[in-house]
Design a protein around this motif. Structure first.
Motif, PDB file in Angstrom:
ATOM      1  N   VAL A  87     -10.013  15.939   0.996  1.00  0.00           N
ATOM      2  CA  VAL A  87     -10.824  15.398   1.789  1.00  0.00           C
ATOM      3  C   VAL A  87     -10.382  16.039   3.675  1.00  0.00           C
ATOM      4  N   ASN A  88     -11.244  16.030   3.983  1.00  0.00           N
ATOM      5  CA  ASN A  88     -11.312  16.740   5.449  1.00  0.00           C
ATOM      6  C   ASN A  88     -10.338  15.891   5.985  1.00  0.00           C
ATOM      7  N   ASP A  89     -10.481  14.391   5.959  1.00  0.00           N
ATOM      8  CA  ASP A  89      -9.563  13.233   6.806  1.00  0.00           C
ATOM      9  C   ASP A  89      -7.789  13.788   7.207  1.00  0.00           C
ATOM     10  N   ALA A  90      -7.633  13.505   8.560  1.00  0.00           N
ATOM     11  CA  ALA A  90      -6.505  13.322   8.548  1.00  0.00           C
ATOM     12  C   ALA A  90      -5.296  12.973   7.859  1.00  0.00           C
ATOM     13  N   PRO A  91      -3.976  13.596   7.006  1.00  0.00           N
ATOM     14  CA  PRO A  91      -3.188  12.695   6.354  1.00  0.00           C
ATOM     15  C   PRO A  91      -2.809  11.424   5.754  1.00  0.00           C
ATOM     16  N   ARG A  92      -2.657  10.487   7.935  1.00  0.00           N
ATOM     17  CA  ARG A  92      -2.635   9.777   8.027  1.00  0.00           C
ATOM     18  C   ARG A  92      -4.108   8.672   7.686  1.00  0.00           C
ATOM     19  N   VAL A  93      -4.971   8.713   7.984  1.00  0.00           N
ATOM     20  CA  VAL A  93      -6.516   8.338   7.109  1.00  0.00           C
ATOM     21  C   VAL A  93      -6.308   7.970   5.735  1.00  0.00           C
ATOM     22  N   VAL A  94      -5.388   9.419   5.286  1.00  0.00           N
ATOM     23  CA  VAL A  94      -5.815   9.169   3.295  1.00  0.00           C
ATOM     24  C   VAL A  94      -4.527   8.045   3.662  1.00  0.00           C
ATOM     25  N   LEU A  95      -3.311   7.820   3.945  1.00  0.00           N
ATOM     26  CA  LEU A  95      -2.235   7.163   3.917  1.00  0.00           C
ATOM     27  C   LEU A  95      -2.969   5.821   4.347  1.00  0.00           C
ATOM     28  N   ASN A  96      -3.814   5.196   5.193  1.00  0.00           N
ATOM     29  CA  ASN A  96      -4.367   4.451   5.380  1.00  0.00           C
ATOM     30  C   ASN A  96      -4.676   3.537   4.458  1.00  0.00           C
ATOM     31  N   LYS A  97      -5.813   4.780   3.386  1.00  0.00           N
ATOM     32  CA  LYS A  97      -6.786   4.005   2.228  1.00  0.00           C
ATOM     33  C   LYS A  97      -6.069   4.215   1.229  1.00  0.00           C
ATOM     34  N   LEU A  98      -5.409   4.937   0.913  1.00  0.00           N
ATOM     35  CA  LEU A  98      -3.967   4.298  -0.016  1.00  0.00           C
ATOM     36  C   LEU A  98      -3.261   3.330   0.017  1.00  0.00           C
ATOM     37  N   GLU A  99      -3.198   2.593   0.901  1.00  0.00           N
ATOM     38  CA  GLU A  99      -1.758   1.282   1.162  1.00  0.00           C
ATOM     39  C   GLU A  99      -3.311   0.541   1.022  1.00  0.00           C
ATOM     40  N   SER A 100      -4.413   0.494   1.198  1.00  0.00           N
ATOM     41  CA  SER A 100      -5.568  -0.590   1.253  1.00  0.00           C
ATOM     42  C   SER A 100      -5.347  -0.906  -0.786  1.00  0.00           C
ATOM     43  N   GLY A 157      -3.056  -0.516  -2.808  1.00  0.00           N
ATOM     44  CA  GLY A 157      -0.878  -0.889  -2.968  1.00  0.00           C
ATOM     45  C   GLY A 157      -0.658   0.223  -3.597  1.00  0.00           C
ATOM     46  N   TYR A 158      -0.755   1.498  -2.498  1.00  0.00           N
ATOM     47  CA  TYR A 158       0.348   2.519  -2.579  1.00  0.00           C
ATOM     48  C   TYR A 158       1.526   2.553  -1.534  1.00  0.00           C
ATOM     49  N   ARG A 159       2.471   2.940  -1.859  1.00  0.00           N
ATOM     50  CA  ARG A 159       3.253   2.716  -0.554  1.00  0.00           C
ATOM     51  C   ARG A 159       3.796   4.181  -0.834  1.00  0.00           C
ATOM     52  N   VAL A 160       4.799   4.621  -0.039  1.00  0.00           N
ATOM     53  CA  VAL A 160       5.057   6.070   0.655  1.00  0.00           C
ATOM     54  C   VAL A 160       6.308   6.088   0.148  1.00  0.00           C
ATOM     55  N   VAL A 161       7.272   7.152  -0.709  1.00  0.00           N
ATOM     56  CA  VAL A 161       8.500   7.377  -1.663  1.00  0.00           C
ATOM     57  C   VAL A 161       9.111   7.992  -1.035  1.00  0.00           C
ATOM     58  N   SER A 162       8.776   9.336  -0.046  1.00  0.00           N
ATOM     59  CA  SER A 162       9.333  10.273   0.260  1.00  0.00           C
ATOM     60  C   SER A 162       8.413  10.916   1.030  1.00  0.00           C
ATOM     61  N   MET A 163       8.771  12.082   1.844  1.00  0.00           N
ATOM     62  CA  MET A 163       7.872  12.728   2.759  1.00  0.00           C
ATOM     63  C   MET A 163       8.839  13.950   3.276  1.00  0.00           C
ATOM     64  N   THR A 164       8.333  14.943   2.973  1.00  0.00           N
ATOM     65  CA  THR A 164       9.633  16.339   3.683  1.00  0.00           C
ATOM     66  C   THR A 164       8.125  17.467   3.791  1.00  0.00           C
ATOM     67  N   GLY A 165       9.543  18.172   4.095  1.00  0.00           N
ATOM     68  CA  GLY A 165       8.632  19.650   4.413  1.00  0.00           C
ATOM     69  C   GLY A 165       8.625  20.735   3.728  1.00  0.00           C
ATOM     70  N   VAL A 166       8.314  21.303   2.739  1.00  0.00           N
ATOM     71  CA  VAL A 166       8.011  22.349   2.769  1.00  0.00           C
ATOM     72  C   VAL A 166       7.522  23.714   2.811  1.00  0.00           C
TER      73      VAL A 166
END
Length: 84
Positions: free
Chosen positions: A49-62, A64-73
């Protein structure tokens, strides 16, 4: 599928955001407004998607998804989310 990974390149923090692969839930990909593409040289398809990760995370939270982990690779940021 209760898990989803999203990622973006550090230099592209405002998008696009990778939100799935060729086996991802098509209904969820549609909800996110994701488009399917095959990058030159890759033998697989991915959704983005052309959206920023923050926008995607907000949509997924709506949904019922929750962040389990985050990392830089390397130069990539990756979030793992889970839906109960």
């Amino acid at each position: 599928m209760p898990y989803i990974l999203i990622s973006t390149q550090i230099r592209l923090e405002v998008g696009p955001t990778m939100v799935g692969d060729e086996h991802s839930d098509p209904n969820l990909m549609s909800f996110l407004g994701a488009m399917k593409r095959n990058m030159l040289g890759n033998h697989f398809w991915e959704y983005y998607v052309n959206d920023a990760p923050r926008v995607v995370l907000n949509k997924l939270e709506s949904c019922g998804y929750r962040v389990v982990s985050m990392t830089g690779v390397g130069q990539t940021l990756v979030w793992c989310l889970h839906k109960e």
